[in-house]
Design a protein around this motif. Structure first.
Motif, mmCIF file in Angstrom:
data_model
loop_
_atom_site.group_PDB
_atom_site.id
_atom_site.type_symbol
_atom_site.label_atom_id
_atom_site.label_comp_id
_atom_site.label_asym_id
_atom_site.label_seq_id
_atom_site.Cartn_x
_atom_site.Cartn_y
_atom_site.Cartn_z
ATOM 1 N N MET A 1 15.832 27.680 -4.031
ATOM 2 C CA MET A 1 16.752 28.955 -4.521
ATOM 3 C C MET A 1 17.376 29.206 -2.769
ATOM 4 O O MET A 1 16.715 29.474 -1.960
ATOM 5 C CB MET A 1 16.208 30.242 -4.663
ATOM 6 N N THR A 2 18.667 29.646 -2.713
ATOM 7 C CA THR A 2 18.974 29.921 -1.638
ATOM 8 C C THR A 2 19.017 31.535 -1.262
ATOM 9 O O THR A 2 18.503 32.096 -2.215
ATOM 10 C CB THR A 2 20.639 29.661 -1.735
ATOM 11 N N ALA A 3 19.293 31.960 -0.159
ATOM 12 C CA ALA A 3 19.186 33.460 -0.334
ATOM 13 C C ALA A 3 20.136 34.190 -0.954
ATOM 14 O O ALA A 3 19.990 35.438 -1.395
ATOM 15 C CB ALA A 3 19.484 33.739 1.384
ATOM 16 N N ASP A 5 21.092 33.283 -3.833
ATOM 17 C CA ASP A 5 20.619 33.253 -5.327
ATOM 18 C C ASP A 5 19.416 34.537 -5.260
ATOM 19 O O ASP A 5 19.466 35.239 -6.539
ATOM 20 C CB ASP A 5 20.120 32.203 -5.580
ATOM 21 N N GLN A 6 18.915 34.559 -4.293
ATOM 22 C CA GLN A 6 17.841 35.609 -4.268
ATOM 23 C C GLN A 6 18.410 36.925 -4.533
ATOM 24 O O GLN A 6 17.790 37.975 -5.134
ATOM 25 C CB GLN A 6 16.885 35.585 -3.158
ATOM 26 N N VAL A 7 19.273 37.128 -3.736
ATOM 27 C CA VAL A 7 20.122 38.558 -3.664
ATOM 28 C C VAL A 7 20.622 38.674 -4.859
ATOM 29 O O VAL A 7 20.592 39.799 -5.461
ATOM 30 C CB VAL A 7 21.317 38.670 -2.639
ATOM 31 N N LEU A 9 19.654 37.270 -7.788
ATOM 32 C CA LEU A 9 18.495 37.760 -8.736
ATOM 33 C C LEU A 9 18.030 39.124 -8.630
ATOM 34 O O LEU A 9 17.788 39.822 -9.466
ATOM 35 C CB LEU A 9 17.473 36.927 -8.582
ATOM 36 N N GLY A 10 17.993 39.795 -7.478
ATOM 37 C CA GLY A 10 17.594 41.136 -6.880
ATOM 38 C C GLY A 10 18.530 42.093 -7.493
ATOM 39 O O GLY A 10 18.022 43.029 -8.174
#
Length: 85
Positions: A1-3, A5-7, A9-10
């Motif tokens: 997961m890239t950054a 993708d994490q943002v 998802l958050g």
């Protein structure tokens, strides 16, 4: 997961939490109003708020009006004194 993708998802999780919080707030609003105004049917108003909100919200404004239309204890006592006099 890239950054990124994490943002994303958050943000998605945050939006889900906010949606649940808004649902809980609006579902409990008529019940809180009825309890604060000592409504004689506060249990029915509380249940009606949740049921109408979950069932589509068509009659939700009516339940909210019902919650605000309840008489307070002071209004009931004043009406009893007027009829007794």
């Amino acid at each position: 997961m890239t950054a990124l993708d994490q943002v994303a998802l958050g943000i998605l999780v945050f939006m889900a939490v906010v949606a649940v919080a808004v649902l809980v707030f609006f579902g409990g609003w008529p019940g809180r109003v009825a309890a604060a105004r000592n409504h004689p049917y506060r249990s029915a108003v509380s249940i009606g708020g949740w049921i109408t909100l979950i069932a589509g919200g068509v009659f939700y404004p009516l339940v909210l009006i019902w919650a605000y239309a309840g008489s307070t204890d002071a209004e009931v006592e004043a009406a009893a004194e007027e009829t007794a006099a």
